[in-house]
Design a protein around this motif. Structure first.
Motif, PDB file in Angstrom:
ATOM      1  N   ASP A 257       0.835  -1.139  -0.036  1.00  0.00           N
ATOM      2  CA  ASP A 257       0.028  -0.023   0.060  1.00  0.00           C
ATOM      3  C   ASP A 257       0.808   1.238   0.246  1.00  0.00           C
ATOM      4  OD1 ASP A 257      -1.730   2.099   0.306  1.00  0.00           O
ATOM      5  OD2 ASP A 257      -2.727   1.258   2.044  1.00  0.00           O
ATOM      6  N   PRO A 258       1.182   2.065  -1.093  1.00  0.00           N
ATOM      7  CA  PRO A 258       2.076   3.044  -1.154  1.00  0.00           C
ATOM      8  C   PRO A 258       1.509   4.227  -0.489  1.00  0.00           C
ATOM      9  CG  PRO A 258       0.991   2.552  -3.345  1.00  0.00           C
ATOM     10  CD  PRO A 258       0.743   1.290  -2.380  1.00  0.00           C
ATOM     11  N   SER A 259       0.463   4.121  -0.116  1.00  0.00           N
ATOM     12  CA  SER A 259      -0.068   5.454   0.371  1.00  0.00           C
ATOM     13  C   SER A 259       0.037   5.415   1.963  1.00  0.00           C
ATOM     14  CB  SER A 259      -1.625   5.423   0.280  1.00  0.00           C
ATOM     15  OG  SER A 259      -2.414   4.179   0.848  1.00  0.00           O
ATOM     16  N   GLN A 260       0.777   4.373   2.460  1.00  0.00           N
ATOM     17  CA  GLN A 260       0.889   4.279   3.941  1.00  0.00           C
ATOM     18  C   GLN A 260       2.498   4.733   4.323  1.00  0.00           C
ATOM     19  OE1 GLN A 260      -1.087   3.519   6.243  1.00  0.00           O
ATOM     20  NE2 GLN A 260      -2.602   3.932   4.444  1.00  0.00           N
ATOM     21  N   LEU A 261       2.727   4.928   5.251  1.00  0.00           N
ATOM     22  CA  LEU A 261       4.154   5.212   5.659  1.00  0.00           C
ATOM     23  C   LEU A 261       4.938   3.889   6.010  1.00  0.00           C
ATOM     24  CD1 LEU A 261       3.928   8.342   8.112  1.00  0.00           C
ATOM     25  CD2 LEU A 261       4.383   8.232   5.863  1.00  0.00           C
ATOM     26  N   PRO A 262       6.108   3.788   5.905  1.00  0.00           N
ATOM     27  CA  PRO A 262       6.926   2.516   6.377  1.00  0.00           C
ATOM     28  C   PRO A 262       6.472   2.496   7.770  1.00  0.00           C
ATOM     29  CG  PRO A 262       8.424   3.981   5.029  1.00  0.00           C
ATOM     30  CD  PRO A 262       7.044   4.586   5.224  1.00  0.00           C
ATOM     31  N   ARG A 270      11.777  -5.451  12.400  1.00  0.00           N
ATOM     32  CA  ARG A 270      11.322  -5.564  11.003  1.00  0.00           C
ATOM     33  C   ARG A 270      10.732  -4.134  10.735  1.00  0.00           C
ATOM     34  NH1 ARG A 270       6.661  -9.241  10.188  1.00  0.00           N
ATOM     35  NH2 ARG A 270       5.239  -7.327  10.260  1.00  0.00           N
ATOM     36  N   ILE A 271      11.246  -3.390   9.432  1.00  0.00           N
ATOM     37  CA  ILE A 271      10.406  -2.628   8.746  1.00  0.00           C
ATOM     38  C   ILE A 271       9.476  -3.072   7.538  1.00  0.00           C
ATOM     39  CG2 ILE A 271      12.379  -1.791   7.508  1.00  0.00           C
ATOM     40  CD1 ILE A 271      11.673   1.213   8.150  1.00  0.00           C
ATOM     41  N   ASP A 272       8.350  -2.573   7.669  1.00  0.00           N
ATOM     42  CA  ASP A 272       7.302  -2.854   6.531  1.00  0.00           C
ATOM     43  C   ASP A 272       7.576  -1.719   5.568  1.00  0.00           C
ATOM     44  OD1 ASP A 272       6.590  -5.315   7.692  1.00  0.00           O
ATOM     45  OD2 ASP A 272       4.842  -4.183   8.804  1.00  0.00           O
ATOM     46  N   LEU A 273       7.967  -1.875   4.487  1.00  0.00           N
ATOM     47  CA  LEU A 273       8.324  -1.073   3.481  1.00  0.00           C
ATOM     48  C   LEU A 273       7.441  -1.035   2.037  1.00  0.00           C
ATOM     49  CD1 LEU A 273      10.295   1.463   2.638  1.00  0.00           C
ATOM     50  CD2 LEU A 273      11.807  -0.137   1.588  1.00  0.00           C
ATOM     51  N   PRO A 274       6.589  -0.092   1.748  1.00  0.00           N
ATOM     52  CA  PRO A 274       5.737  -0.256   0.633  1.00  0.00           C
ATOM     53  C   PRO A 274       6.333  -0.114  -0.491  1.00  0.00           C
ATOM     54  CG  PRO A 274       4.577   1.181   2.354  1.00  0.00           C
ATOM     55  CD  PRO A 274       6.193   1.119   2.797  1.00  0.00           C
ATOM     56  N   TRP A 275       5.965  -0.449  -1.662  1.00  0.00           N
ATOM     57  CA  TRP A 275       6.753  -0.451  -2.876  1.00  0.00           C
ATOM     58  C   TRP A 275       6.262   0.707  -3.421  1.00  0.00           C
ATOM     59  CZ3 TRP A 275       9.199  -4.688  -5.631  1.00  0.00           C
ATOM     60  CH2 TRP A 275       9.626  -4.554  -7.008  1.00  0.00           C
ATOM     61  N   TYR A 276       6.968   1.874  -3.121  1.00  0.00           N
ATOM     62  CA  TYR A 276       6.980   3.387  -3.747  1.00  0.00           C
ATOM     63  C   TYR A 276       7.168   3.490  -5.131  1.00  0.00           C
ATOM     64  CZ  TYR A 276       6.267   4.395   1.410  1.00  0.00           C
ATOM     65  OH  TYR A 276       5.904   4.245   2.512  1.00  0.00           O
ATOM     66  N   LYS A 277       6.800   4.414  -5.899  1.00  0.00           N
ATOM     67  CA  LYS A 277       6.832   4.344  -7.225  1.00  0.00           C
ATOM     68  C   LYS A 277       8.213   5.279  -7.632  1.00  0.00           C
ATOM     69  CE  LYS A 277       4.138   8.861  -7.491  1.00  0.00           C
ATOM     70  NZ  LYS A 277       2.907   9.642  -7.877  1.00  0.00           N
ATOM     71  N   ASP A 278       8.577   6.097  -6.978  1.00  0.00           N
ATOM     72  CA  ASP A 278      10.034   6.798  -7.037  1.00  0.00           C
ATOM     73  C   ASP A 278      10.669   7.170  -5.909  1.00  0.00           C
ATOM     74  OD1 ASP A 278       8.853   9.098  -5.916  1.00  0.00           O
ATOM     75  OD2 ASP A 278       7.747   9.427  -7.992  1.00  0.00           O
ATOM     76  N   LEU A 286       9.730   7.805   4.385  1.00  0.00           N
ATOM     77  CA  LEU A 286      10.611   7.254   5.461  1.00  0.00           C
ATOM     78  C   LEU A 286      11.131   8.209   6.272  1.00  0.00           C
ATOM     79  CD1 LEU A 286      11.866   4.386   6.069  1.00  0.00           C
ATOM     80  CD2 LEU A 286      13.835   5.255   4.716  1.00  0.00           C
ATOM     81  N   THR A 287      11.024   9.559   5.716  1.00  0.00           N
ATOM     82  CA  THR A 287      11.498  10.684   6.764  1.00  0.00           C
ATOM     83  C   THR A 287      10.435  11.005   7.712  1.00  0.00           C
ATOM     84  OG1 THR A 287      12.946  11.450   4.950  1.00  0.00           O
ATOM     85  CG2 THR A 287      12.309  13.055   6.825  1.00  0.00           C
ATOM     86  N   LEU A 288       9.204  10.687   7.118  1.00  0.00           N
ATOM     87  CA  LEU A 288       8.036  10.952   8.166  1.00  0.00           C
ATOM     88  C   LEU A 288       7.794  10.064   9.140  1.00  0.00           C
ATOM     89  CD1 LEU A 288       5.017  12.426   5.522  1.00  0.00           C
ATOM     90  CD2 LEU A 288       6.319  13.655   7.358  1.00  0.00           C
ATOM     91  N   ALA A 289       8.245   8.722   8.885  1.00  0.00           N
ATOM     92  CA  ALA A 289       8.020   7.675   9.690  1.00  0.00           C
ATOM     93  C   ALA A 289       9.060   7.565  10.634  1.00  0.00           C
ATOM     94  CB  ALA A 289       8.100   6.341   8.794  1.00  0.00           C
ATOM     95  N   VAL A 290      10.177   7.898  10.186  1.00  0.00           N
ATOM     96  CA  VAL A 290      11.191   8.276  11.414  1.00  0.00           C
ATOM     97  C   VAL A 290      11.301   9.308  12.286  1.00  0.00           C
ATOM     98  CG1 VAL A 290      13.784   8.772  11.566  1.00  0.00           C
ATOM     99  CG2 VAL A 290      12.963   6.833  10.052  1.00  0.00           C
ATOM    100  N   ALA A 291      10.472  10.313  11.886  1.00  0.00           N
ATOM    101  CA  ALA A 291      10.142  11.528  12.709  1.00  0.00           C
ATOM    102  C   ALA A 291       8.982  11.363  13.685  1.00  0.00           C
ATOM    103  CB  ALA A 291       9.892  12.743  11.809  1.00  0.00           C
TER     104      ALA A 291
END
Length: 303
Positions: A257-262, A270-278, A286-291
Motif C-alpha cells: 500500500d504505497p499510500s502508507q508510511l513505512p 522488521r520494517i514494512d516498506l511499501p513499494w513506492y513509485k519513485d 521514510l522521513t515522516l515515519a522516522v520523525a
C-alpha cells in the motif's frame, strides 16, 4: 544498574540489551534507595553531558516525560500479554466467558489475582467494554506494576533535572540524550539484512539504502529505533542483532500500500516498506515515519 544479582532491571521482551524496571525488585532490600540513586546518576550524567549507556524500553522514556503509553509499548514489556490484548481487540467477546477485569501474577512464590479496576473480579469483559479492559491492562503492566520503583527513580532524577526542562523532548530524543548515538555502519547494516517480498536488486531497496546512507547519524538511529525498539548497535555489529527469541537480523518486508508510511515492528526487527513509485516518495515517507509524524489528514493509532 543491570547486574542480575541486584534484581533492579529485567531485559525487555525483545532483546538482551534493552531494560525495563523489574516489578519483583522488592525482593532486594533497599531497592527504592537504589532506584533513587540511579535516577540521580542519570540526571547528573545529563547535566554534565555524559552518556550513560542505559538503554531502556520506550515506555520508560515516555513515563519520564509524562507521556501517555500505548498498546504498542506493551509488546516490549510482556509479549505474551500484548498478544492476548491484540486477540481480544480483534475478536468478538460476546460469547467468551470467564474473562474479567483481573490479571494474575506470581508474588513471592504465590499466584495472586489483581483487580485492574475496583470490583474488577465481578466485571466480565464484553464486546462493549473490551477497549477499557485493554487500557486498564496497559496501565497496570507498564505503570502501576512498577509505580514505587519509578517514583523513587524520578525523585532522584528530578533532584538534578527539573521536569519542565525534560518534557521538551520526545521519547526517542531522550534515549539519544541519555545514551548518545551509535556509530552506525550502513554497509554492515545492509550486509546483515534479510528481505521478505523484496530482493536486494529491487529498485525500492536500492532507493532505501541510498536514502539511509545520506542521513545524519541521529536520523539513522531513529530508523533503528523504529524497527528494533533500540538505537543501540551490538558491539559486534548487526550480525549480533537480537530479537525476542534470540538472534534475529534486520528485515525489510514488502508492503503493497504505497499510500502508507513505512511501519516498524520491533518484535521482529522488521520494517514494512511499501513499494513506492519513485525515490522522492520513498524519501518523503521514510522521513515522516522516522520523525514519528503522520501524513496530513491521518491520525496516529492509539488506545
Amino acid at each position: 544498574m543491570f547486574n542480575p544479582s541486584r534484581c533492579l532491571f529485567n531485559c525487555s521482551a525483545h532483546d538482551s540489551y534493552t531494560f525495563q524496571i523489574n516489578p519483583a525488585s522488592g525482593d532486594h532490600p533497599g531497592h527504592l534507595d537504589d532506584f533513587k540513586f540511579i535516577g540521580r546518576c542519570l540526571g547528573l550524567a545529563i547535566f554534565h553531558r555524559r552518556f550513560s549507556e542505559a538503554y531502556f524500553v520506550v515506555s520508560l522514556y515516555k513515563m519520564i516525560l509524562q507521556k501517555e503509553v500505548a498498546l504498542a509499548d506493551l509488546e516490549c514489556i510482556n509479549a505474551e500479554i500484548y498478544s492476548r490484548m491484540i486477540w481480544i481487540l480483534e475478536n468478538d467477546m460476546t460469547n467468551v466467558i470467564g474473562v474479567t477485569f483481573t490479571t494474575t501474577e506470581e508474588q513471592f512464590g504465590n499466584t495472586v489475582t489483581i483487580e485492574l479496576k475496583p470490583g474488577g473480579a465481578r466485571i466480565p469483559v464484553t464486546e462493549k467494554n473490551k477497549r477499557e479492559y485493554v487500557k486498564c491492562a496497559i496501565d497496570y503492566y507498564i505503570s502501576k506494576q512498577v509505580k514505587e520503583q519509578f517514583d523513587a527513580f524520578m525523585s532522584g532524577f528530578n533532584d538534578l533535572i527539573p521536569q519542565n526542562l525534560i518534557t521538551i523532548f520526545d521519547e526517542h530524543e531522550l534515549d539519544l540524550l541519555i545514551n548518545g548515538m551509535s556509530n552506525i555502519d550502513v554497509k554492515d547494516w545492509q550486509t546483515f539484512t534479510e528481505y521478505q517480498g523484496y530482493k536486494l536488486t529491487d529498485e525500492v531497496i536500492q532507493w532505501f539504502w541510498k536514502c539511509v546512507s545520506g542521513w545524519t547519524p541521529e536520523r539513522k538511529c531513529r530508523l533503528l529505533q523504529l524497527a528494533t525498539g533500540s538505537s543501540r548497535v551490538p558491539i559486534n555489529g548487526f550480525q549480533d542483532l537480537q530479537g525476542s527469541d534470540g538472534p534475529k537480523q534486520f528485515i525489510i518486508c514488502r508492503s503493497d500500500d504505497p499510500s502508507q508510511l513505512p511501519k516498524g515492528n520491533p518484535r521482529f526487527n522488521r520494517i514494512d516498506l511499501p513499494w513506492y513509485k519513485d525515490y522522492a516518495t520513498l524519501e518523503h515517507k521514510l522521513t515522516l515515519a522516522v520523525a514519528g509524524t503522520t501524513e496530513p489528514g491521518t491520525l496516529p493509532t492509539h488506545l
